[in-house]
Design a protein around this motif. Structure first.
Motif, PDB file in Angstrom:
ATOM      1  N   LYS A  91     -36.548  12.954 -12.898  1.00  0.00           N
ATOM      2  CA  LYS A  91     -35.542  13.818 -12.297  1.00  0.00           C
ATOM      3  C   LYS A  91     -35.917  15.280 -12.438  1.00  0.00           C
TER       4      LYS A  91
ATOM      5  N   GLU B 367     -34.657  20.751  -1.855  1.00  0.00           N
ATOM      6  CA  GLU B 367     -35.630  19.680  -1.644  1.00  0.00           C
ATOM      7  C   GLU B 367     -36.941  20.195  -1.069  1.00  0.00           C
ATOM      8  N   PRO B 396     -32.667  12.672  -7.043  1.00  0.00           N
ATOM      9  CA  PRO B 396     -33.506  12.500  -5.842  1.00  0.00           C
ATOM     10  C   PRO B 396     -32.675  12.568  -4.562  1.00  0.00           C
ATOM     11  N   LYS B 397     -31.434  12.137  -4.641  1.00  0.00           N
ATOM     12  CA  LYS B 397     -30.535  12.209  -3.490  1.00  0.00           C
ATOM     13  C   LYS B 397     -29.189  12.691  -4.017  1.00  0.00           C
ATOM     14  N   PRO B 398     -28.577  13.695  -3.398  1.00  0.00           N
ATOM     15  CA  PRO B 398     -27.260  14.118  -3.882  1.00  0.00           C
ATOM     16  C   PRO B 398     -26.297  12.938  -3.862  1.00  0.00           C
ATOM     17  N   GLU B 399     -25.456  12.855  -4.891  1.00  0.00           N
ATOM     18  CA  GLU B 399     -24.522  11.724  -4.959  1.00  0.00           C
ATOM     19  C   GLU B 399     -23.104  12.203  -4.709  1.00  0.00           C
ATOM     20  N   TYR B 400     -22.382  11.395  -3.958  1.00  0.00           N
ATOM     21  CA  TYR B 400     -21.035  11.748  -3.548  1.00  0.00           C
ATOM     22  C   TYR B 400     -20.087  11.762  -4.744  1.00  0.00           C
ATOM     23  N   HIS B 476     -25.672  17.325  -7.438  1.00  0.00           N
ATOM     24  CA  HIS B 476     -27.105  17.364  -7.102  1.00  0.00           C
ATOM     25  C   HIS B 476     -28.006  17.538  -8.312  1.00  0.00           C
TER      26      HIS B 476
END
Lengths: 242, 480
Positions: A91, B367, B396-400, B476
């Motif tokens: 991360k 990113e 790695p991917k924004p989370e809701y 994020h």
């Protein structure tokens, strides 16, 4: 006890320390610049040719732990050297490392999928004496595996960090120390709103031939600051009443 | 065909496919041929001739594929193999002594093919044209000594000159049935009647004109081969072969002051299969021990099966070895080499796509603010930015996340992430980062740094604003 005996015992203790992989006190070993924490280690020096174990129990702790590793890495790497960062769920956001005095382009990130590969990579990297440090992010490591890593660093004098994120069991390992770092609420001077500099609660849970301890640290562009418990609590109190 | 179904060995069969509404024979085996079946016949006629004839579908691509694989297999006899329309051309110069002379060379090839179930016709001569003529029209397996081409081809039909059909039909019509009958005619007369093509072909066959071939595999200047007397089946055996080859290759590289970047070991098995292992290095090297270590990790993947009879070590990518390379991370050159060797080793085991090095990119969009580089020595063009807060951990991917916000353009009061409620105690922001419209369409993000009641710090953002309905919030990253 006679004075001569005492001398002999001290001499022997020093020899044992060297045998256990610590540097001879007074030799090329230099202080890393961590300040008070270093007094917890034998010879008042942070051991470089050793593997340190860090344990984090949540995603927030993991980030703080990596922050603390970055502080030490920044001190170790200075303006040269290279580091390998091995993980399976990486991360780390390289630009943020610059704030810790590390040039992110001097770090090589290795992503492995299998634990076996990760351990192999960590061991191979630790064997390479051209590296300054190796960081391995894995959750489980057996005693035997950790011993292999320890043997590798004793030869190569590379500093190793094993960051165990949410391990299922916290087993005994052959690392020189065990740390636990958790974030602490930041405080801005006065009544300024907003988020302050990162603060961590750094616990040294285990240390070979040294003293365990607990410190409250703050990382700011000026460097690492130690905060005594009282000041921080009084400040907190002031803040809440205000 | 025979290799897959050995029971067909003693029965006549043909391969046929549809052409203009009827089945036409495309290929015949030699038993059927002996009974009078030939290519181009209609299947119904063949059936009448040979009632027990077996029929199989003819695949247009198959012969080409087969020829290609046979050509690859033939590389064991010479590095220079090329494909003709219906055959293979091998440049055997300097290779025959390995099989005890030209006779032995041909015999070896012939027996091997026969064992595979192929019937081949061979001819050997100084020129391609002459060899082709012998192979198609001469005695099978004949070898023509140096300078005897004209004698050899004079008795062959004119079609043996690789002429176009119209040309040799014309020659036949004029009674010039053998090459010898017109070989001595004046060249001007031949050119006037039959064109330059005939003369060229004649010269090529006689060796008066050069003819170029394109090998199926470009010949690698750095290639070493090691045939083994007995088939090798064990890993130690392969290791010894590899060490020997590497020593020879590296010695050559040292002489020419070069280092290799890519290396390939091909193992030719006795059953015709080719096993390959390949390694790559990050910087040119000719260190035998290092290269061997890289190969060592892959030796297990070789399946020796019945045994390996030939090893070929090839260095397709070779670079000049510079004594002083660009300083990598301000380290001594010995350390640099050690790091580069470590990286090669890691890349060999876990793949080079697992190793990443990043340089700053001039983008605000998180990113896109880093760019991966494959080089170990590339230096950043721009400085890393430290003026804006960036989290150490980026998802790695924004989370809701679910939030409750007191009013627009304010940080949330609390948010739920992975089922846990976090109360926001302190917050900074917003930092608005716009989409780069020339790269990607989308809404902007308003980033906030927030700290919860436990002191953990997060990087949250709101996608878009409240004017367009209810914007979504995401987490994020994690600050230290």
């Amino acid at each position: 006890m006679r004075l001569a005996d005492k001398d002999i015992i001290e001499q022997l203790q020093k020899q044992i320390l060297v045998l256990q992989g610590n540097h001879k006190p007074g030799s090329e070993q230099l202080s890393v610049g961590l300040g008070e924490i270093e007094t917890a280690f034998p010879g008042n020096v942070f051991p470089r040719a050793a593997v340190h174990e860090l344990i984090s129990s949540s995603a927030e702790d993991a980030s703080s732990t990596n922050g603390f590793i970055s502080v030490i890495l920044g001190k170790l790497m200075q303006k040269n050297g290279c580091c390998i960062w091995i993980s399976n769920k990486r991360k780390i956001f390289p630009p943020a490392l610059k704030a810790f005095g590390i040039d992110p382009e001097r770090i090589l990130f290795v992503d492995t999928w299998k634990v076996k590969d990760a351990l192999w990579t960590i061991e191979e990297a630790l064997k390479c004496d051209a590296l300054t440090a190796v960081v391995g992010e894995i959750s489980e490591i057996s005693f035997n595996d950790s011993r292999r890593l320890q043997l590798a660093v004793e030869k190569s004098k590379v500093t190793g960090f094993i960051h165990r994120q949410q391990p299922k069991v916290i087993n005994a390992v052959a690392c020189v120390s065990r740390w636990k770092i958790s974030p602490v609420a930041s405080i801005l001077p006065g009544k300024m709103p907003g988020v302050g500099f990162p603060r961590w609660n750094v616990e040294l849970l285990k240390v070979r031939n040294g003293q365990t301890g607990k410190w409250l640290l703050q990382w700011s562009p000026k460097g690492l600051e130690y905060i005594s418990e009282q000041i921080s609590t009084t400040k907190m109190y002031e803040r809440e009443t205000a | 065909m025979l290799r897959r179904q050995p029971e067909l060995k003693d029965s006549p069969f043909v391969l046929a496919n549809n052409e203009k509404g009827r089945r036409v024979v495309k290929a015949v085996n030699n038993i059927a041929q002996g009974k009078g079946v030939f290519t181009g016949m209609v299947v119904a006629d063949c059936r009448a001739l040979v009632p027990e004839l077996q029929l199989f579908d003819y695949d247009e691509v198959q012969p080409k594929k087969l020829l290609m694989s046979l050509a690859e297999w033939c590389i064991r006899y010479t590095p220079f193999v090329s494909i003709d329309e219906d055959g293979l051309i091998l440049d055997a110069s300097g290779c025959t002594h390995l099989w005890g002379g030209e006779q032995g060379y041909l015999r070896e090839i012939h027996t091997r093919f026969k064992n595979f179930g192929y019937h081949i016709r061979m001819g050997m001569a100084d020129t391609i044209g002459c060899a082709w003529a012998l192979c198609h029209f001469g005695k099978n397996g004949s070898i023509i000594k140096e300078g005897k081409q004209s004698e050899a081809i004079s008795g062959l039909p004119s079609a043996a000159l690789r002429l176009e059909q119209s040309a040799w039909e014309k020659l036949e019509k004029l009674g010039l049935k053998t090459i010898g009958s017109f070989m001595t005619m004046p060249r001007t007369a031949l050119r006037r009647r039959f064109g330059q093509g005939l003369l060229t072909r004649l010269d090529q066959a006689l060796g008066a004109e050069m003819e170029m071939l394109t090998p199926i595999k470009p010949i690698c200047p750095f290639e070493e081969r090691l045939p083994s007397i007995e088939p090798i089946r064990t890993a130690p055996g392969i290791e010894i072969a590899l060490k020997n080859l590497l020593a020879i290759l590296c010695e050559r590289l040292t002489k020419e002051n070069k280092g290799l970047r890519k290396c390939e070991l091909r193992c030719y098995r006795i059953d015709g299969n080719i096993q390959k292992i390949e390694i790559g290095t990050n910087r040119p090297t000719r260190n035998v021990i290092h290269l061997f270590k890289l190969f060592e990790l892959k030796i297990q993947t070789i399946e020796p099966d019945l045994g390996i009879e030939l090893f070929i070590l090839e260095a397709p990518v070779v670079e000049e070895l510079l004594s002083s390379q660009d300083a990598l991370w301000a380290m001594s050159s010995a350390s640099e080499a050690a790091v580069a060797e470590l990286i090669d080793k890691l890349a060999g085991k876990i793949g080079s796509n697992a190793i990443h090095r990043y340089l700053p990119a001039q983008h605000f969009w998180p990113e896109r603010s880093i760019i991966e580089t494959s080089s170990l020595t590339e230096k950043p063009d721009t400085e890393w930015r430290t003026d804006l807060p960036r989290p150490l951990h980026l998802l790695p991917k924004p989370e809701y996340i679910e939030v409750s916000v007191p009013m627009p353009d304010y940080p949330p009061l609390l948010f739920h992430y992975k089922g846990i409620r976090h109360t926001v105690k302190k917050a900074d922001g917003p930092e608005r980062i716009e989409q780069e419209w020339w790269m990607q369409e989308g809404q902007y993000r308003d980033y906030y740094c927030v700290e919860d009641e436990n002191g953990a710090r997060y990087w949250l953002f709101r996608l878009g604003d409240y004017s367009s309905g209810n914007p979504k919030w995401f987490i994020h990253g994690f600050f230290t």
